[in-house]
Design a protein around this motif. Structure first.
Motif, PDB file in Angstrom:
ATOM      1  N   ASP A  44       0.823  -1.217   0.000  1.00 50.91           N
ATOM      2  CA  ASP A  44       0.000   0.000   0.000  1.00 50.91           C
ATOM      3  C   ASP A  44       0.855   1.264   0.000  1.00 50.91           C
ATOM      4  OD1 ASP A  44      -2.690   1.278   0.385  1.00 50.91           O
ATOM      5  OD2 ASP A  44      -1.707   2.009   2.216  1.00 50.91           O
TER       6      ASP A  44
ATOM      7  N   THR B 296       0.370   2.617  -7.292  1.00 49.65           N
ATOM      8  CA  THR B 296      -0.483   3.329  -8.246  1.00 49.65           C
ATOM      9  C   THR B 296       0.351   3.959  -9.361  1.00 49.65           C
ATOM     10  OG1 THR B 296      -0.356   5.385  -6.963  1.00 49.65           O
ATOM     11  CG2 THR B 296      -2.173   3.891  -6.439  1.00 49.65           C
TER      12      THR B 296
ATOM     13  N   THR C  11       2.261   0.856 -11.524  1.00 48.30           N
ATOM     14  CA  THR C  11       1.267  -0.174 -11.830  1.00 48.30           C
ATOM     15  C   THR C  11       1.210  -0.444 -13.326  1.00 48.30           C
ATOM     16  OG1 THR C  11      -0.037   0.616  -9.958  1.00 48.30           O
ATOM     17  CG2 THR C  11      -1.154  -0.845 -11.492  1.00 48.30           C
TER      18      THR C  11
ATOM     19  N   LEU D 241      -3.882  -0.652  -1.470  1.00 52.89           N
ATOM     20  CA  LEU D 241      -4.510   0.062  -2.582  1.00 52.89           C
ATOM     21  C   LEU D 241      -3.660  -0.167  -3.825  1.00 52.89           C
ATOM     22  CD1 LEU D 241      -6.616   2.130  -3.673  1.00 52.89           C
ATOM     23  CD2 LEU D 241      -4.964   3.915  -3.086  1.00 52.89           C
TER      24      LEU D 241
ATOM     25  N   GLY E 173      -3.783   0.245  -8.150  1.00 53.34           N
ATOM     26  CA  GLY E 173      -4.505   0.719  -9.323  1.00 53.34           C
ATOM     27  C   GLY E 173      -3.680   1.719 -10.099  1.00 53.34           C
TER      28      GLY E 173
ATOM     29  N   PRO F 195      -9.353   6.085  -6.805  1.00 54.75           N
ATOM     30  CA  PRO F 195     -10.811   5.897  -6.829  1.00 54.75           C
ATOM     31  C   PRO F 195     -11.597   7.194  -7.046  1.00 54.75           C
ATOM     32  CG  PRO F 195      -9.837   4.680  -5.009  1.00 54.75           C
ATOM     33  CD  PRO F 195      -8.753   5.531  -5.587  1.00 54.75           C
TER      34      PRO F 195
ATOM     35  N   PHE G 126     -13.185  -1.532  -3.896  1.00 54.32           N
ATOM     36  CA  PHE G 126     -12.606  -1.372  -5.233  1.00 54.32           C
ATOM     37  C   PHE G 126     -11.133  -0.968  -5.135  1.00 54.32           C
ATOM     38  CE2 PHE G 126     -11.727   1.274  -9.004  1.00 54.32           C
ATOM     39  CZ  PHE G 126     -12.046   0.373 -10.006  1.00 54.32           C
ATOM     40  N   GLN G 127     -10.289  -1.615  -5.923  1.00 52.87           N
ATOM     41  CA  GLN G 127      -8.839  -1.367  -5.982  1.00 52.87           C
ATOM     42  C   GLN G 127      -8.088  -1.827  -4.733  1.00 52.87           C
ATOM     43  OE1 GLN G 127      -8.411   2.816  -7.140  1.00 52.87           O
ATOM     44  NE2 GLN G 127      -7.905   2.152  -9.206  1.00 52.87           N
ATOM     45  N   ARG G 128      -8.737  -2.522  -3.844  1.00 50.18           N
ATOM     46  CA  ARG G 128      -8.032  -3.097  -2.702  1.00 50.18           C
ATOM     47  C   ARG G 128      -7.569  -4.516  -3.059  1.00 50.18           C
ATOM     48  NH1 ARG G 128      -6.210   0.804   0.708  1.00 50.18           N
ATOM     49  NH2 ARG G 128      -7.754   2.477   0.697  1.00 50.18           N
TER      50      ARG G 128
ATOM     51  N   TYR H 274     -10.133  -7.357  -3.414  1.00 50.11           N
ATOM     52  CA  TYR H 274     -11.007  -7.188  -4.589  1.00 50.11           C
ATOM     53  C   TYR H 274     -10.269  -7.620  -5.860  1.00 50.11           C
ATOM     54  CZ  TYR H 274     -14.128  -4.790  -7.910  1.00 50.11           C
ATOM     55  OH  TYR H 274     -14.984  -4.478  -8.949  1.00 50.11           O
ATOM     56  N   LEU H 275      -8.988  -7.234  -5.968  1.00 48.58           N
ATOM     57  CA  LEU H 275      -8.204  -7.576  -7.155  1.00 48.58           C
ATOM     58  C   LEU H 275      -7.883  -9.063  -7.218  1.00 48.58           C
ATOM     59  CD1 LEU H 275      -5.762  -4.531  -7.329  1.00 48.58           C
ATOM     60  CD2 LEU H 275      -7.951  -4.863  -8.458  1.00 48.58           C
TER      61      LEU H 275
END
Length: 302
Positions: A217, A220, A224, A241, A243, A247, A262-264, A267-268
């Motif tokens: 974390d 981005t 990424t 996080l 992405g 977000p 989302f984007q955690r 979730y991925l």
């Protein structure tokens, strides 16, 4: 007429005002001086708001009781990753500083100097060589505490140096990512590192050596969009996080509410972008097993 001016007091001069502690027990003040208590002895849990005792946090690798995996610096990461915290440091190459003479209200050279003083390092990347659960590997760590882990020329050169060190030793490369994106003060020179690091990964593949990424974390932006998503295996720390755009930017663009989480990392993993979410304390063993499997049980390439 009698003089009504009150007579001057014959009493002893009053003591200087101060706290009761200084008046009644002067010696105690020295005993409980703030200098004896570090300012950062307690750390606030970002989830619960609870004050956590710093030595306890350090012992838990900066994972809070609520499960939050807090950001850690490169030396802490390297010690936590290698067996017994033992590793050989690999120097990162030097690069030209401030080639664009950039200033965003403050000269880039001054920002670099301040970041180096605060982080105690030249730039965001740190490289080490050692064993992970018995499997030799080169590990490169992106330190978010240095200018948000931003990808610049120094980070690109360090990544290439790490890849070539792995090839020279015939061992896998592990990369811990943590970045807010490219370093704007270096403009297009920063963006070029996306292509250069991709080519370094191709050199690893040509040497038939594994490249494993651990997403922390936050990961981005241009990181990424390049080496963070080019691994043979992608692990992630809980709650990280991950992405390209943030977000809030996505919601403002598509004008829709994003799904929870989302984007955690979790979730991925559900969507197939991450292979496995692994708690920090378990990473060395999991990485060791993954690297051993990818190397076919060999400690070094033939």
């Amino acid at each position: 007429m009698a003089d009504k001016t009150p007579p001057k007091s014959q009493d002893k001069p009053q003591e200087k005002r101060g706290g009761w502690l200084s008046r009644f027990a002067p010696g105690v003040r020295k005993i409980v001086s703030r200098r004896d208590t570090p300012d950062n002895l307690w750390v606030k849990d970002p989830d619960s708001g609870e004050m956590l005792y710093r030595p306890d946090l350090e012992a838990s690798l900066w994972v809070t009781p609520s499960g939050r995996h807090m950001r850690i610096d490169a030396p802490t990461r390297l010690r936590a990753t290698f067996d017994d915290g033992d590793y050989e440091s690999i120097d990162t190459p030097g690069v030209p500083e401030d080639p664009l003479k950039f200033s965003d209200g403050k000269p880039y050279k001054e920002r670099l100097a301040a970041a180096r003083k605060a982080a105690g390092r030249k730039d965001t990347m740190a490289i080490g060589f050692g064993e992970l659960d018995g499997t030799p590997a080169v590990v490169i760590v992106q330190d978010f505490t240095f200018m948000g882990g931003s990808l610049g020329m120094a980070a690109g050169e360090a990544f290439i140096a790490a890849a070539r060190a792995a090839i020279e030793r015939g061992v896998p490369l592990v990369c811990f990512t943590a970045a807010g994106g490219a370093r704007m003060q270096e403009g297009a020179l920063s963006l070029m590192q996306m292509a250069r690091t991709t080519l370094a990964i191709q050199e690893l593949k040509a040497a038939v050596l594994p490249f494993v990424v651990v997403l922390t974390d936050p990961t981005t932006g241009g990181v990424t969009a390049s080496y963070a998503m080019l691994g043979d295996v992608h692990l992630a720390e809980p709650g990280a996080l991950i992405g390209f755009a943030g977000p809030r930017v996505i919601e403002a663009t598509i004008r829709e509410k994003l799904p929870p989480g989302f984007q955690r990392a979790e979730y991925l993993q559900e969507k197939g972008m991450v292979d496995r979410v692994v708690a920090r304390a378990e990473l060395p063993v999991v990485l060791g097993k993954v690297l051993s499997m990818l190397m076919g049980g060999k400690r070094r390439a033939a």
